[in-house]
Scaffold this active site. Structure first.
Site, PDB file in Angstrom:
ATOM      1  N   CYS A 135       0.920  -1.168  -0.069  1.00  0.00           N
ATOM      2  CA  CYS A 135      -0.236   0.112  -0.096  1.00  0.00           C
ATOM      3  C   CYS A 135       0.841   1.209   0.245  1.00  0.00           C
ATOM      4  O   CYS A 135       0.973   2.246  -0.837  1.00  0.00           O
ATOM      5  CB  CYS A 135      -0.889   0.378   1.342  1.00  0.00           C
ATOM      6  SG  CYS A 135       0.480  -0.302   3.004  1.00  0.00           S
TER       7      CYS A 135
HETATM    8  N1  LIG Z   1      -4.757  -3.541   4.592  1.00  0.00           N
HETATM    9  C1  LIG Z   1      -3.567  -3.418   3.654  1.00  0.00           C
HETATM   10  O1  LIG Z   1      -4.110  -2.428   4.472  1.00  0.00           O
HETATM   11  C2  LIG Z   1      -2.919  -3.961   3.007  1.00  0.00           C
HETATM   12  C3  LIG Z   1      -3.056  -5.407   2.984  1.00  0.00           C
HETATM   13  N2  LIG Z   1      -2.176  -6.393   1.881  1.00  0.00           N
HETATM   14  C4  LIG Z   1      -1.588  -7.380   1.948  1.00  0.00           C
HETATM   15  O2  LIG Z   1      -3.068  -8.136   2.037  1.00  0.00           O
HETATM   16  C5  LIG Z   1      -2.943  -9.363   2.550  1.00  0.00           C
HETATM   17  C6  LIG Z   1      -4.360  -9.334   3.693  1.00  0.00           C
HETATM   18  O3  LIG Z   1      -3.979  -7.797   4.237  1.00  0.00           O
HETATM   19  P1  LIG Z   1      -4.954  -7.637   5.251  1.00  0.00           P
HETATM   20  O4  LIG Z   1      -6.271  -8.298   4.730  1.00  0.00           O
HETATM   21  O5  LIG Z   1      -5.042  -6.392   5.676  1.00  0.00           O
HETATM   22  O6  LIG Z   1      -5.012  -8.945   6.534  1.00  0.00           O
HETATM   23  P2  LIG Z   1      -6.607  -9.549   7.634  1.00  0.00           P
HETATM   24  O7  LIG Z   1      -5.439  -9.727   8.779  1.00  0.00           O
HETATM   25  O8  LIG Z   1      -7.434  -7.920   7.300  1.00  0.00           O
HETATM   26  O9  LIG Z   1      -7.265 -10.494   6.832  1.00  0.00           O
HETATM   27  C7  LIG Z   1      -6.306 -12.116   6.564  1.00  0.00           C
HETATM   28  C8  LIG Z   1      -7.048 -12.424   5.909  1.00  0.00           C
HETATM   29  O10 LIG Z   1      -6.723 -13.756   5.826  1.00  0.00           O
HETATM   30  C9  LIG Z   1      -6.865 -14.957   6.119  1.00  0.00           C
HETATM   31  N3  LIG Z   1      -6.042 -16.282   6.811  1.00  0.00           N
HETATM   32  C10 LIG Z   1      -4.441 -15.224   7.731  1.00  0.00           C
HETATM   33  N4  LIG Z   1      -4.497 -16.517   8.182  1.00  0.00           N
HETATM   34  C11 LIG Z   1      -4.275 -17.417   6.720  1.00  0.00           C
HETATM   35  C12 LIG Z   1      -3.501 -18.286   6.290  1.00  0.00           C
HETATM   36  N5  LIG Z   1      -2.037 -18.734   7.328  1.00  0.00           N
HETATM   37  N6  LIG Z   1      -3.731 -19.185   5.122  1.00  0.00           N
HETATM   38  C13 LIG Z   1      -5.638 -18.751   4.846  1.00  0.00           C
HETATM   39  N7  LIG Z   1      -5.695 -17.379   5.266  1.00  0.00           N
HETATM   40  C14 LIG Z   1      -5.242 -17.089   6.131  1.00  0.00           C
HETATM   41  C15 LIG Z   1      -7.810 -15.050   7.158  1.00  0.00           C
HETATM   42  O11 LIG Z   1      -8.703 -15.557   7.523  1.00  0.00           O
HETATM   43  P3  LIG Z   1      -8.972 -16.498   8.388  1.00  0.00           P
HETATM   44  O12 LIG Z   1      -8.259 -16.523   9.391  1.00  0.00           O
HETATM   45  O13 LIG Z   1     -10.840 -16.511   8.864  1.00  0.00           O
HETATM   46  O14 LIG Z   1      -9.246 -17.881   7.443  1.00  0.00           O
HETATM   47  C16 LIG Z   1      -8.404 -12.773   6.713  1.00  0.00           C
HETATM   48  O15 LIG Z   1      -9.080 -13.680   5.544  1.00  0.00           O
HETATM   49  C17 LIG Z   1      -1.453  -8.816   3.642  1.00  0.00           C
HETATM   50  O16 LIG Z   1      -0.871  -9.587   2.624  1.00  0.00           O
HETATM   51  C18 LIG Z   1      -1.620  -8.073   3.709  1.00  0.00           C
HETATM   52  O17 LIG Z   1       0.184  -8.050   3.950  1.00  0.00           O
HETATM   53  C19 LIG Z   1      -1.237  -5.160   1.606  1.00  0.00           C
HETATM   54  C20 LIG Z   1      -2.032  -4.090   0.794  1.00  0.00           C
HETATM   55  C21 LIG Z   1      -2.922  -3.207   1.684  1.00  0.00           C
HETATM   56  C1  LIG Z   2      -0.433   0.275   8.920  1.00  0.00           C
HETATM   57  C2  LIG Z   2       0.262  -1.766   8.620  1.00  0.00           C
HETATM   58  O1  LIG Z   2       0.671  -2.105   9.606  1.00  0.00           O
HETATM   59  N1  LIG Z   2       0.648  -1.171   7.672  1.00  0.00           N
HETATM   60  C3  LIG Z   2       1.637  -2.728   7.094  1.00  0.00           C
HETATM   61  C4  LIG Z   2       1.379  -2.576   5.314  1.00  0.00           C
HETATM   62  C5  LIG Z   2       0.410  -3.626   4.649  1.00  0.00           C
HETATM   63  C6  LIG Z   2       0.743  -3.864   3.839  1.00  0.00           C
HETATM   64  O2  LIG Z   2       0.667  -3.613   2.676  1.00  0.00           O
HETATM   65  O3  LIG Z   2       1.458  -5.050   3.550  1.00  0.00           O
HETATM   66  P1  LIG Z   2       2.906  -5.709   3.041  1.00  0.00           P
HETATM   67  O4  LIG Z   2       3.398  -4.982   2.010  1.00  0.00           O
HETATM   68  O5  LIG Z   2       2.626  -6.589   3.965  1.00  0.00           O
HETATM   69  O6  LIG Z   2       1.565  -6.865   1.672  1.00  0.00           O
HETATM   70  C7  LIG Z   2       2.649  -2.680   7.666  1.00  0.00           C
HETATM   71  O7  LIG Z   2       3.625  -1.250   7.484  1.00  0.00           O
HETATM   72  O8  LIG Z   2       2.927  -3.605   7.555  1.00  0.00           O
END
Ligand SMILES: NC(=O)C1=CN([C@@H]2O[C@H](COP(=O)(O)OP(=O)(O)OC[C@H]3O[C@@H](n4cnc5c(N)ncnc54)[C@H](OP(=O)(O)O)[C@@H]3O)[C@@H](O)[C@H]2O)C=CC1
Ligand SMILES: CC(=O)N[C@@H](CCC(=O)OP(=O)(O)O)C(=O)O
Length: 315
Positions: A135
């Protein structure tokens, strides 16, 4: 493949998963085939995302079951470190299937396309393995990229994110009580997105993240040393030239505020300030970490992989 294209979603109950369900529901050529969550297994997807029109129920599928289920595209929206088992099973059972991974796990892997369309869409079109950018890394690369030919030193970037960026697993970074009236720095050196932006921009970047009390939104302020003096007008003109045909990038003179990015599908870039000695530019960019920073970008990448209009279902 025939339309609608079937999408399997792993990590569906998470913050980015919810946004993806909404975007898939609004996309004229995508259909949610299954939504994986261990914690929410058995609950209707519509409980958390009423927009779901495909009447899915969360399922606790393991990687092999995911690979064996019918789908044209699998979107992995699970935490860092979890993608490998799904990718391995898909390689084994359905190697041609398109995978878009939102985690950091494949952003440093040359066999995967890096999915930041405004900077490298030609490398994404038609690919079946796409690593969705981080992000902060999205906002900061878009803020620095037009100045790459003018760099006179290492850009240094201050970033601040809403706490949804830290996912749903409890931590100090997503604890609203601890964040109330507060701002927290973390990963003072070596944040993953510093390495990611350095790798994909091809030049050293320094970056320090912070988390603030709002749920969503990202603001980055980039300090960029210049090799030669430039006027503020010429600085903005460089950005206008680079992003003229980019519907998801908005430019304006004033520095955007965090709220300008919240809920926005794309990125807003502004500031365009040059220091009095002419040697240093400051650019400010705002986006929604869950949209252009994650789910919107993933849909752009799915569209490019499928040969659809990149912005279908996005704007
Ligand atoms: N939040 C953000 O702003 C951003 C996030 N990302 C990336 O996107 C991905 C998702 O982030 P986010 O939505 O915030 O995460 P969340 O913590 O909100 O959700 C994680 C999801 O993954 C599932 N999960 C957890 N552990 C596992 C596992 N070992 N195997 C399969 N499923 C699993 C959980 O469901 P359940 O445990 O019920 O199976 C849940 O649905 C991450 O890799 C993050 O780094 C990228 C850009 C921005
Ligand atoms: C506020 C906060 O904790 N933000 C996350 C960024 C989320 C994200 O984009 O993480 P990945 O690169 O792992 O997909 C962090 O700094 O790790």
């Amino acid at each position: 493949m025939t339309t609608p294209f079937l999408v399997g979603l792993v990590g569906a109950r998470g913050h980015t998963g919810r946004e993806l369900i909404r975007l898939i529901a609004g996309h004229p050529e995508l259909m949610l085939a299954y939504a994986v969550s261990r914690e929410f297994a058995g609950r209707p997807v519509a409980d958390i995302a009423p927009e779901d029109k495909d009447e899915c129920v969360f399922e606790a599928l393991n990687p092999e079951e995911v690979a064996k289920r019918r789908a044209d595209v699998v979107i992995l929206a699970a935490p860092d470190g979890a993608a490998g088992d799904y990718v391995a099973e898909i390689e084994r059972h359905a190697p041609g299937r398109i995978i878009v991974d939102l985690s950091a796990d494949y952003r440093f892997n040359d066999a995967w396309a890096y999915g930041l369309p405004e900077l490298n869409r030609a490398n994404i079109a038609g690919k079946s393995r796409i690593a969705n950018p981080g992000c902060y890394a999205t906002a900061l690369q878009l803020a620095v990229a037009p100045l790459l030919p003018k760099l006179g030193g290492v850009p240094s970037v201050f970033g601040v994110s809403g706490y949804s960026g830290a996912g749903t697993k409890p931590s100090p970074k997503n604890d609203p009580e601890r964040l109330k009236d507060n701002l927290m720095s973390y990963a003072l050196t070596g944040h993953n997105h510093e390495r990611e932006a350095t790798r994909h921009l091809g030049t050293k970047i320094r970056f320090t993240p912070h988390v603030h009390p709002a749920f969503r939104g990202i603001l980055v302020t980039a300090h960029i040393p210049l090799a030669e003096k430039i006027s503020e007008g010429d600085l903005m003109a460089l950005f206008e030239e680079k992003y003229r045909d980019e519907p998801l990038i908005a430019l304006r003179n004033a520095a955007p505020e965090l709220k300008d990015g919240t809920g926005r599908k794309g990125v807003i870039i502004g500031g365009f300030a040059v220091s009095a000695d002419g040697g240093h530019a400051v650019i400010v960019a705002a986006e929604d970490n869950l949209l252009k920073g994650a789910a919107v970008q993933a849909i752009q990448n799915v569209n490019l992989a499928l040969g659809l209009d990149e912005l279908k279902g996005v704007i």
